[in-house]
Scaffold this active site. Structure first.
Site, PDB file in Angstrom:
ATOM      1  N   SER A  47       0.860  -1.185   0.000  1.00 46.75           N
ATOM      2  CA  SER A  47       0.000   0.000   0.000  1.00 46.75           C
ATOM      3  C   SER A  47       0.894   1.232   0.000  1.00 46.75           C
ATOM      4  CB  SER A  47      -0.933  -0.027   1.216  1.00 46.75           C
ATOM      5  OG  SER A  47      -1.831   1.068   1.172  1.00 46.75           O
ATOM      6  N   TYR A  61      -4.325   8.390  -6.808  1.00 48.93           N
ATOM      7  CA  TYR A  61      -3.406   7.373  -6.271  1.00 48.93           C
ATOM      8  C   TYR A  61      -3.815   6.875  -4.888  1.00 48.93           C
ATOM      9  CZ  TYR A  61       1.026   5.459  -4.487  1.00 48.93           C
ATOM     10  OH  TYR A  61       1.997   4.661  -3.932  1.00 48.93           O
ATOM     11  N   LYS A  65      -4.603   2.876  -3.198  1.00 45.63           N
ATOM     12  CA  LYS A  65      -3.793   2.251  -2.157  1.00 45.63           C
ATOM     13  C   LYS A  65      -4.614   1.973  -0.901  1.00 45.63           C
ATOM     14  CE  LYS A  65       0.225   1.856  -4.118  1.00 45.63           C
ATOM     15  NZ  LYS A  65       0.869   0.533  -4.309  1.00 45.63           N
TER      16      LYS A  65
END
Length: 206
Positions: A47, A61, A65
């Site tokens: 992650s 983004y 994650k």
């Protein structure tokens, strides 16, 4: 691909989800049945600190994650009785061609926030991950002490903690630290929001 939310096409958001979340999901779907069949296995997800500290420029983004973190937590719980171990790593900024390219295209405010964090050698980050795997940690620690405490102290949720008593004692302190960083993040981003408002007013006056 960091950038401003209002300026990026939806295809960029889909690409991040496909690469980060679905890439991890497809891999887990392949290996998990084989591990269950033999009664043992260890799946390690990657992650990012951005999942816990989302900032300007990372709207495409950070969610991808964060989704990996949720997947890892679900599988840790679901497969624990089958002898499958799950770990998740949140590497700090790491020296790599990808990082170099990212720094070239990051929004100005995102770059300024990145300057607060150290950049680590890829070899050191890899060593930390391997060490965490061998130790059987769920949250794999890195060389960045502050990042470890943010992840394990504030972002662990209902997942195993490597240093439970330490996190328990330091939670009030890290809550204060998190509040400070929240204001720092907002300080850097505020000017961008104001520039949008000024731009709209200018367009209306034309």
């Amino acid at each position: 691909l960091p950038g401003y939310f209002l300026e990026q096409d939806l295809s960029i958001f889909r690409k991040q989800i496909e690469l980060n979340y679905f890439g991890s999901l497809h891999t887990a779907k392949v290996v998990a049945p084989m591990m269950v069949a033999r009664g043992s296995g260890h799946i390690v997800f990657t992650s990012s600190a951005a999942a816990f500290a989302p900032v300007i420029g990372y709207s495409q983004y950070a969610p991808s994650k964060a989704a990996i973190g949720a997947l890892a937590g679900c599988l840790r719980n679901e497969l624990s009785g089958a002898g499958i171990r799950i770990s998740i790593a949140h590497p700090p900024d790491t020296e790599s061609p990808g990082y170099d390219y990212e720094m070239k295209i990051k929004p100005k405010e995102c770059k300024e926030l990145s300057a607060w964090a150290d950049v680590y050698k890829a070899e050191d980050v890899a060593t930390d991950i391997v060490t965490g795997i061998k130790a059987g940690d769920y949250h794999i620690a890195t060389s960045d002490f502050l990042l470890n405490r943010v992840v394990q102290g504030l972002g662990a949720g209902i997942t195993p903690r490597t240093f439970y008593l330490l996190d328990l004692l330091l939670t009030p302190i890290w809550a204060i630290v998190a509040e400070v960083f929240l204001h720092i993040e907002d300080y850097y981003a505020y000017g961008y929001g104001q520039s949008l408002v000024k731009g709209l007013k200018k367009d209306k006056n034309l």
